[in-house]
Design a protein around this motif. Structure first.
Motif, short mmCIF file in Angstrom:
data_model
loop_
_atom_site.label_atom_id
_atom_site.label_comp_id
_atom_site.label_asym_id
_atom_site.label_seq_id
_atom_site.Cartn_x
_atom_site.Cartn_y
_atom_site.Cartn_z
N ASP A 1 -5.52 11.01 9.01
CA ASP A 1 -5.92 11.58 7.72
C ASP A 1 -5.09 12.82 7.39
OD1 ASP A 1 -7.81 9.64 7.54
OD2 ASP A 1 -9.50 10.90 8.16
N LYS B 1 -2.02 13.73 8.70
CA LYS B 1 -0.55 13.55 8.60
C LYS B 1 -0.16 12.61 7.47
CE LYS B 1 0.68 15.08 13.16
NZ LYS B 1 0.86 14.73 14.56
N LYS B 2 -1.11 11.88 6.96
CA LYS B 2 -0.91 10.99 5.80
C LYS B 2 0.40 10.20 5.86
CE LYS B 2 -3.57 13.82 2.50
NZ LYS B 2 -4.32 14.54 3.50
N TRP C 1 1.12 7.39 4.89
CA TRP C 1 1.38 6.63 3.66
C TRP C 1 2.11 7.48 2.62
CZ3 TRP C 1 -3.23 7.82 5.88
CH2 TRP C 1 -4.01 8.79 5.24
N GLU C 2 1.90 8.80 2.68
CA GLU C 2 2.64 9.69 1.78
C GLU C 2 4.12 9.76 2.20
OE1 GLU C 2 1.52 11.59 -0.84
OE2 GLU C 2 -0.49 10.72 -0.73
N LEU C 3 4.30 9.93 3.53
CA LEU C 3 5.67 10.02 4.04
C LEU C 3 6.47 8.76 3.69
CD1 LEU C 3 5.21 11.45 7.68
CD2 LEU C 3 5.80 12.67 5.60
N LYS D 1 6.54 7.13 1.17
CA LYS D 1 7.08 7.11 -0.20
C LYS D 1 8.43 7.82 -0.27
CE LYS D 1 2.50 7.25 -2.26
NZ LYS D 1 1.51 8.26 -2.65
N ASP D 2 8.74 8.60 0.76
CA ASP D 2 9.94 9.44 0.73
C ASP D 2 10.97 8.90 1.74
OD1 ASP D 2 11.80 11.42 0.87
OD2 ASP D 2 10.35 13.08 1.06
N ARG E 1 12.38 10.87 4.68
CA ARG E 1 11.52 11.25 5.82
C ARG E 1 11.19 10.04 6.71
NH1 ARG E 1 6.94 15.28 3.74
NH2 ARG E 1 6.91 15.86 5.95
N LEU F 1 8.58 9.66 9.81
CA LEU F 1 7.46 8.71 9.70
C LEU F 1 7.39 7.81 10.93
CD1 LEU F 1 5.25 7.10 8.18
CD2 LEU F 1 7.08 5.77 7.10
#
Ligand code: MSP
Length: 473
Positions: free
Chosen positions: A406, A408-409, A411-413, A415-416, A419, A423
């Motif tokens: 939760d 470190k997310k 799923w956000e990384l 997207k980039d 990174r 990830l």
């Protein structure tokens, strides 16, 4: 590598298994698997206690020949133990001819510690126990555990002189040579020992024909507890075989109600035979149903097969190894059971596996080649036989890993693109953490541990096709 010997109490065969009977097996099985994981060789006894009043009277009441009755119920226990996934090595029945013959040999070794006398006093058939006048008075003539008035007995018996061994047993408990767990029960036993009279160890055959005959005296059969306790060594082949590879037992698992037999009469028998005392006697509490003792008359007896069938073996092992405290009484209710399944197994663990495996799959990550690490904190708790606590310790790690995801997310990384390396590193670390959890879980939930390894340590990381703990179960 050491040789480990674990024993469980052998249940009476006066009925089918109930949920409380599962405790000895689950605890012993967890410890056995833990020891095997450390490279030790484990011998693990289970069995059934088939002589005595309780079994005999029940068969009589049902109009079934006693041996047939014992055969049928012993088979039910065998089936039950198998269903619990217990990896035992020896199953003993006290009506086995080898056992009976060996018991007679053990009896002979009691030698001078036996004398004949008459008994006039009380007996609880439910406990299969001679009751002192003091206890009779304290309990107003009714057994608090069985809610039945004590029976009056007047008969000739053989006695075992407990007074010959009190000092040695006391010392063994006090200096830890025979460790009794939990500790407060050791103190209870020491008090009982101090007051313990000599114990009657036979019954006249005319009152009870169903037992092992006393050698050279057909008029008497052995008291059922003598015959039952002896199982722990007759199963190893004592006295014909050298049992020193396995005896003294590493641990004997029993319920709190029968600790007194294991901590007083049993050591006296062993010492008479010149055998060492078990290293640990571990006594667990009772499983209650809706906060009450389970009893046929209250009608609240929980059928373990129904519980097993409802959500499967891993859920069963989970509940009774984690939510049943290893030493205190614990409650079973369907509500608590369902909630543990949905909130903990399905949400905390099942979702974690699914979620992390999906994140790894999206990055097409190969399976991990992870070598589990020994964990000294976990081992200290396991070595103290506090299994429910060790399970809590593992669960903290499960929840910790959920929080980590939760925070470190990943799923956000994802997207980039810049990174990506970061990830992958995070996901790999988390997969390894989950494999470490699987390793710690192995003695408790072997199937779940295996499923986690199959997910994260095969060629590719792929989520299980069906969730580990489907919600609609
Ligand atoms: N036959 C004796 C044991 C002889 S061992 C040499 C006996 N049998 S029993 O069927 O009454 O109990 C077998 C085991 O189940 C014991 O360890 C006992 O404490 C345990 N339990 C029986 N009811 C229980 C619960 N409700 N909860 C947890 N354990 C319980 O005693």
């Amino acid at each position: 590598m050491s040789k480990i010997y674990l024993t469980t109490a052998i249940p009476y065969v006066n009925g089918a298994p109930h949920i409380g009977h599962a405790m000895d097996y689950l605890i012993a099985d967890t410890f056995a698997r833990y020891q095997k994981e450390r490279g030790n060789e484990v011998r693990f006894q289970v069995g059934t206690d088939e002589h005595g009043n309780k079994n005999y009277k029940k068969a009589e009441k049902l109009g079934i020949p006693i041996q047939q009755f014992a055969d049928e119920n012993s088979a039910k226990f065998k089936e039950f133990i198998k269903k619990l996934g217990v990896e035992y090595t020896d199953f003993i029945r006290t009506t086995d001819k080898d056992h009976e013959r060996r018991c007679q040999e053990i009896w002979k070794r009691l030698g001078d510690h036996i004398y004949r006398d008459s008994y006039e006093g009380w007996y609880c058939e439910g406990c299969e126990r001679f009751v002192t006048q003091k206890e009779y008075d304290e309990n107003g003539g009714t057994c608090p555990d069985h809610n039945k008035p004590y029976d009056k007995l007047k008969e000739d018996n053989y006695y075992l002189r407990i007074s010959d061994f009190k000092g040695e047993i006391k010392r063994a408990i006090e200096d830890g040579a025979m460790q009794i767990l939990p500790e407060f029960r050791a103190r209870e036993v020491l008090r009982l020992l101090e007051d313990s009279p000599d114990v009657s160890i036979s019954r006249p055959a005319e009152h009870l024909p169903w037992g092992v005959p006393v050698p050279d005296d057909d008029s008497q059969v052995m008291y059922v507890w003598v015959d039952a306790l002896a199982n722990y060594i007759t199963v190893l082949g004592y006295p014909e075989k050298d049992i020193s590879d396995y005896w003294p037992a590493t641990a004997q698992f029993v319920g709190k109600d029968i600790l007194r037999f294991h901590a007083i009469i049993w050591p006296a028998i062993l010492l008479s035979c010149g055998l060492p005392l078990p290293k640990t006697i571990c006594s667990h509490g009772f499983i209650l149903a809706n906060g009450q003792k389970m009893s046929k008359s209250i009608g609240n007896v929980v059928d373990p097969i129904e519980v097993l069938d409802s959500k499967g073996l891993s859920a069963f092992r989970y509940y009774f190894l984690r939510h049943a405290d290893s030493f205190a009484d614990s409650d079973f209710t369907w509500e608590k059971y369902n909630s543990a399944y949905n909130n903990e197994l399905a949400n905390d663990l099942g979702n974690l596996v699914q979620r992390l495996a999906n994140l790894c799959k999206k990055q097409d990550l190969p399976g991990r080649d992870y070598q589990p690490k020994r964990d000294s904190e976990y081992e200290t708790i396991m070595d103290s036989f506090y299994f429910s606590r060790a399970f809590d310790y593992i669960w903290d790690k499960v929840q910790g890993l959920n929080r980590e995801i939760d925070n470190k997310k990943p799923w956000e990384l994802a997207k980039d693109a810049d990174r990506h390396t970061e990830l992958v590193m995070i996901l790999e670390e988390m997969a390894d953490e989950l494999l470490q959890i699987a390793y710690l879980l192995k003695p408790f939930l072997p199937d779940v541990s295996e499923a986690i390894s199959a997910t994260f340590a095969n060629e590719k990381i792929l989520p299980p096709t069906t969730p580990l703990f489907p919600k609609d179960k």
